[in-house]
Design an enzyme around this catalytic site. Structure first.
Site, PDB file in Angstrom:
ATOM      1  N   LYS A  52      36.300  37.980  28.372  1.00 32.54           N
ATOM      2  CA  LYS A  52      36.823  38.942  27.388  1.00 32.54           C
ATOM      3  C   LYS A  52      37.308  38.198  26.149  1.00 32.54           C
ATOM      4  O   LYS A  52      37.038  38.594  25.023  1.00 32.54           O
ATOM      5  CB  LYS A  52      37.980  39.754  28.001  1.00 32.54           C
ATOM      6  N   GLN A  96      45.051  43.065  33.173  1.00 34.91           N
ATOM      7  CA  GLN A  96      43.935  42.847  34.104  1.00 34.91           C
ATOM      8  C   GLN A  96      44.334  43.276  35.521  1.00 34.91           C
ATOM      9  O   GLN A  96      45.366  42.839  36.039  1.00 34.91           O
ATOM     10  CB  GLN A  96      43.532  41.359  34.081  1.00 34.91           C
ATOM     11  N   ASP A 119      41.785  50.337  27.892  1.00 33.04           N
ATOM     12  CA  ASP A 119      41.064  50.619  29.139  1.00 33.04           C
ATOM     13  C   ASP A 119      40.852  52.122  29.345  1.00 33.04           C
ATOM     14  O   ASP A 119      40.061  52.522  30.192  1.00 33.04           O
ATOM     15  CB  ASP A 119      41.870  50.070  30.328  1.00 33.04           C
TER      16      ASP A 119
END
Ligand code: NAD
Length: 281
Positions: A52, A96, A119
């Site tokens: 990422k 995460q 997200d």
């Protein structure tokens, strides 16, 4: 059969995003920023976060990773999120997953302000997506959606069958295809006659986590089949779709690896840029 090249689609998307970041920089004299919080040292999470960070930097975003050991207190993480919520140079925040057991995942998700929730997991974004309002969209289903649209730009009236009803994949995928006027069936582990349901699909999206669950004789001729699954087996990584069999019937199919996976990270970058644009309207 069209082999849907997710690597190429993701590279094309990153190229587009790179140009967009340059023009945003020109206009606002600043670039979108993505901050990732990584707790613990699980190998897959370390790899995802490294990828990422690399991709974010590549398209010109300001990228930061905040690392904690897996014994960090929940309160410390929540305090950091609050700080990032109030930091104008941060457009998107991602924590995460998975988290250590002593940290409440839902509490963490809800601590991120919806406007920075890249997200798309915050209940506000989940609600907005299902109501058809502007929202962050979970990255993997967004990637699947973009791949489907490349093959079939007009989805009006198509029958879509989603296998798996997770909050991460199946449910948001359903909303995205409904918005495109598909007739959507969402199936799961308690569905009677899964094969019969799949056979009705012009589009099948499999997000289950069972190696090669969707067989060749479950797929209607010329269907578009998107395989979200990533399963480690003795024979290497395989998806939720029996690739060899299904490639003989489908019109288009994503491989595993190299299909949906690369699009997920590219969509995270896209979401970060969208958050920046909404904040700087
Ligand atoms: P999950 O475990 O949260 O959900 C799985 C879903 O499958 C559930 O809704 C369950 O009802 C359904 N299911 C289970 N057994 C079934 C059966 N026999 N028949 C029909 N449905 C069944 O999983 P998830 O987080 O959505 O992930 C699914 C897969 O996608 C996993 O392999 C995961 O590794 C992969 N994944 C890939 C990406 C990517 O970027 N490519 C991202 C996220 C997840």
């Amino acid at each position: 059969m069209i082999l849907i090249d997710g690597k190429k689609a993701a590279a094309d998307l990153r190229e587009e995003l790179k140009k967009e970041v340059l023009s945003l920089k020109d206009k606002f004299n600043k670039v979108p920023g993505l901050t990732v919080i990584l707790i613990g040292d699980l190998a897959p999470s370390q790899i995802y976060v490294r990828n990422k960070e690399k991709s974010a930097t590549e398209v010109g975003l300001k990228s930061e990773v905040i690392r904690y050991s897996d014994s960090v207190e929940e309160s410390e993480v929540l305090k950091k999120i609050d700080e990032l919520n109030n930091d104008d140079s941060v457009s998107g925040i991602l924590v995460q997953l998975p988290l250590p057991k002593h940290i409440d995942k839902q509490k963490v998700i809800e601590a991120i302000m919806p406007e920075k929730d890249v997200d798309g997991f915050h209940p506000m974004n989940v609600g907005n997506l299902s109501s058809g309002y502007e929202s962050s969209i979970p990255c993997t289903p967004l990637g699947c959606y973009l791949l489907i649209k490349k093959i079939e730009p007009n989805l009006n009236g198509k029958k879509a069958v989603i296998v798996g009803r997770s909050n991460l994949n199946g449910k948001p995928m359903t909303q995205l295809l409904l918005k495109e006027n598909c007739t959507v069936t969402i199936t799961h582990s308690k569905t009677n006659d899964l094969k019969g349901e799949c056979l009705k699909g012009d589009i099948i999206v499999a997000a289950v986590g069972i190696p090669e669950l969707v067989k060749g004789d479950w797929v209607k001729k010329d269907a578009i089949v998107i395989d979200v699954g990533i399963n480690k087996t003795e024979n290497g990584l395989v998806g939720d779709v029996a690739f060899d069999e299904v490639s003989k019937v489908a019109k288009a199919l994503t491989p595993v690896p190299g299909g949906v996976g690369p699009m997920t990270i590219a969509c995270l970058l896209k979401n970060t840029i969208e958050c920046f644009k909404r904040a700087n309207k």
